[in-house]
Design an enzyme around this catalytic site. Structure first.
Site, mmCIF file in Angstrom:
data_model
loop_
_atom_site.group_PDB
_atom_site.id
_atom_site.type_symbol
_atom_site.label_atom_id
_atom_site.label_comp_id
_atom_site.label_asym_id
_atom_site.label_seq_id
_atom_site.Cartn_x
_atom_site.Cartn_y
_atom_site.Cartn_z
ATOM 1 N N ALA A 61 0.835 -1.083 0.257
ATOM 2 C CA ALA A 61 -0.063 0.175 -0.025
ATOM 3 C C ALA A 61 0.811 1.356 -0.139
ATOM 4 C CB ALA A 61 -0.866 0.114 1.214
ATOM 5 N N GLY A 108 0.674 -4.851 1.117
ATOM 6 C CA GLY A 108 -0.362 -5.171 0.241
ATOM 7 C C GLY A 108 -0.002 -5.773 -0.821
ATOM 8 N N GLU A 145 -0.333 -9.369 -0.351
ATOM 9 C CA GLU A 145 -1.871 -9.697 0.055
ATOM 10 C C GLU A 145 -2.599 -9.533 -1.593
ATOM 11 O OE1 GLU A 145 -1.720 -6.595 2.925
ATOM 12 O OE2 GLU A 145 -2.378 -8.311 4.335
ATOM 13 N N GLU A 165 4.910 -5.021 7.046
ATOM 14 C CA GLU A 165 4.302 -4.301 7.885
ATOM 15 C C GLU A 165 4.804 -3.862 9.364
ATOM 16 O OE1 GLU A 165 2.871 -6.417 5.848
ATOM 17 O OE2 GLU A 165 1.214 -5.760 4.949
HETATM 18 C C1 HXC Z 1 5.009 4.401 -1.178
HETATM 19 C C2 HXC Z 1 6.910 3.528 -1.964
HETATM 20 C C3 HXC Z 1 6.540 2.354 -1.401
HETATM 21 C C4 HXC Z 1 5.344 2.081 -0.774
HETATM 22 C C5 HXC Z 1 8.453 2.143 -2.264
HETATM 23 N N1 HXC Z 1 8.045 3.314 -2.559
HETATM 24 N N2 HXC Z 1 7.695 1.366 -1.617
HETATM 25 N N3 HXC Z 1 6.270 4.541 -1.707
HETATM 26 N N4 HXC Z 1 4.511 3.258 -0.681
HETATM 27 N N5 HXC Z 1 4.736 1.004 -0.208
HETATM 28 C C6 HXC Z 1 8.818 4.275 -3.485
HETATM 29 C C7 HXC Z 1 10.152 4.975 -2.379
HETATM 30 O O1 HXC Z 1 9.584 5.858 -1.540
HETATM 31 C C8 HXC Z 1 10.796 5.358 -3.642
HETATM 32 O O2 HXC Z 1 10.182 6.772 -3.893
HETATM 33 C C9 HXC Z 1 10.367 4.767 -4.872
HETATM 34 O O3 HXC Z 1 9.281 3.856 -4.355
HETATM 35 C C10 HXC Z 1 11.706 3.547 -5.084
HETATM 36 O O4 HXC Z 1 11.881 2.920 -3.724
HETATM 37 P P1 HXC Z 1 13.296 2.729 -2.929
HETATM 38 O O5 HXC Z 1 13.148 2.473 -1.712
HETATM 39 O O6 HXC Z 1 14.261 3.876 -3.417
HETATM 40 O O7 HXC Z 1 13.713 1.274 -4.001
HETATM 41 P P2 HXC Z 1 14.731 0.081 -3.319
HETATM 42 O O8 HXC Z 1 16.033 0.850 -2.593
HETATM 43 O O9 HXC Z 1 14.975 -0.546 -4.289
HETATM 44 O O10 HXC Z 1 13.968 -0.702 -2.086
HETATM 45 C C11 HXC Z 1 12.758 -1.492 -2.518
HETATM 46 C C12 HXC Z 1 11.870 -1.714 -1.391
HETATM 47 C C13 HXC Z 1 11.573 -0.662 -0.560
HETATM 48 C C14 HXC Z 1 12.773 -2.656 -0.488
HETATM 49 C C15 HXC Z 1 10.657 -2.352 -2.025
HETATM 50 O O11 HXC Z 1 10.907 0.570 -1.597
HETATM 51 C C16 HXC Z 1 10.542 -0.786 0.553
HETATM 52 O O12 HXC Z 1 10.913 -1.126 1.623
HETATM 53 N N6 HXC Z 1 9.419 -0.296 0.155
HETATM 54 C C17 HXC Z 1 8.221 -0.492 1.353
HETATM 55 C C18 HXC Z 1 7.801 -1.813 1.458
HETATM 56 C C19 HXC Z 1 6.635 -1.942 2.397
HETATM 57 O O13 HXC Z 1 6.941 -1.668 3.796
HETATM 58 N N7 HXC Z 1 5.603 -2.290 2.076
HETATM 59 C C20 HXC Z 1 4.297 -2.439 3.117
HETATM 60 C C21 HXC Z 1 3.632 -1.049 3.135
HETATM 61 S S1 HXC Z 1 2.258 -1.177 4.048
HETATM 62 P P3 HXC Z 1 11.460 8.072 -4.005
HETATM 63 O O14 HXC Z 1 10.265 9.123 -4.420
HETATM 64 O O15 HXC Z 1 12.058 8.141 -2.935
HETATM 65 O O16 HXC Z 1 12.221 7.741 -5.346
HETATM 66 C C22 HXC Z 1 1.157 -2.090 3.564
HETATM 67 C C23 HXC Z 1 -0.156 -2.449 4.224
HETATM 68 C C24 HXC Z 1 -1.066 -2.984 3.464
HETATM 69 O O17 HXC Z 1 1.154 -2.444 2.573
HETATM 70 C C25 HXC Z 1 -2.617 -3.192 4.205
HETATM 71 C C26 HXC Z 1 -3.627 -2.956 3.397
HETATM 72 C C27 HXC Z 1 -4.187 -2.100 2.664
#
Ligand code: HXC
Length: 258
Positions: A65, A109, A112, A132
């Site tokens: 998400a 997400g 999921e 998460e």
């Molecule tokens: C918003 C995101 C994002 C996310 C990545 N980006 N994941 N933006 N929400 N979930 C954005 C980054 O901010 C960044 O933007 C760009 O995408 C590239 O990501 P990087 O982090 O620079 O890439 P990398 O170093 O290759 O790392 C990849 C990654 C990391 C390991 C996937 O991005 C990451 O950990 N992302 C978050 C994963 C996460 O926690 N997901 C769960 C979310 S909560 P900029 O602008 O800086 O270039 C969830 C709850 C769901 O999903 C519940 C139901 C609705």
């Protein structure tokens, strides 16, 4: 509706939806989920389509998400918006099979969403995770339930409590993914699988999908009764007559999908 965050195309009788928000690794913001829901409903309603493939990019199926969109939301806002129920669960209402073709990250997400599809084909570089917990939250779109049913309690706890990612080989070994293919072949293989499914009788495919999914929601006794009702009802279709006649006459079946 014009789409900005997804690409929608047809390949024969397969509907292909590609998540296309590369700058954010396909983070699933409200707009993207609205567009996805609209595209899924349109393919489900289209008689020319028999199966749907949902994919992302080589780097990310979806990184979860959209954290930046969610971060300042208050409890009353998320409660009344009901964003999970409203925008995330459309895929569960689709009657045709939906194949998730996952390359790169399928996190939070994103994982999921893939698990809400009927099966997951993983590219060799796929990484599944429920990170998460690192954000001070927990999975919220079915992850604690569907991951546990797929891989079992111990592995689900490992992934959900530590945020550890699972690679494609482990995902296949743990029954999260049905197949692993090279990255370059992912979409072709998923579409090929979709074409096979879409060439078959639509009612039998949709009912078989419904019955398998019912296994997650019913007792064995209820599920077997449910299956039997659906099985018997297929004798009312033209395709059952055609499929069995074709076998007896030693010729390929010409399904009319009804
Ligand atoms: C918003 C995101 C994002 C996310 C990545 N980006 N994941 N933006 N929400 N979930 C954005 C980054 O901010 C960044 O933007 C760009 O995408 C590239 O990501 P990087 O982090 O620079 O890439 P990398 O170093 O290759 O790392 C990849 C990654 C990391 C390991 C996937 O991005 C990451 O950990 N992302 C978050 C994963 C996460 O926690 N997901 C769960 C979310 S909560 P900029 O602008 O800086 O270039 C969830 C709850 C769901 O999903 C519940 C139901 C609705």
């Amino acid at each position: 509706m014009a789409h900005e965050m997804i690409l929608v195309e047809t390949r024969g009788r397969v509907g292909l939806i590609t998540l296309n928000r590369p700058k954010a690794l396909n983070a699933l913001c409200d707009q993207l989920m609205e567009e996805l829901g609209q595209a899924l409903r349109a393919f489900d309603a289209d008689p020319a389509i028999g199966c749907i493939v949902l994919t992302g990019s080589e780097k990310a199926f979806a990184a979860g998400a959209d954290i930046k969109e969610m971060k300042d939301r208050t409890y009353p806002a998320v409660y009344f918006d009901d964003f999970i129920g409203k925008r995330w669960e459309t895929v569960l209402t689709v009657q045709k099979p939906v194949i998730a073709a996952v390359a790169g990250f399928a996190l939070g997400g994103g994982c999921e969403l893939a698990m809400m599809c009927d099966m997951i084909i993983a590219a060799e570089n796929a990484k599944f995770g429920q990170p998460e917990i690192n954000l001070g939250i927990m999975p919220g779109a079915g992850g604690t339930q569907r991951l546990t049913r797929a891989v079992g309690k111990s592995k689900a706890m490992d992934m959900i409590l530590t945020g550890r990612m699972m690679d494609a080989a482990e995902a296949e070994r743990s029954n999260l993914a049905c197949r692993v293919v090279p990255v370059a072949d992912l979409v072709t293989e998923a579409v090929k699988m979709g074409e096979k499914i879409a060439s078959l009788s639509g009612p039998s495919v949709a009912m078989a999908k419904e019955a398998v999914n019912a296994a997650y929601e019913m007792t064995l006794k209820e599920g077997v009764r449910f299956e039997r009702r659906l099985f018997l009802s297929l004798f009312s279709t033209e395709d059952q007559k055609e499929g069995m006649a074709a076998f007896a006459e030693k010729r390929p079946a010409q399904f009319r999908h009804r």
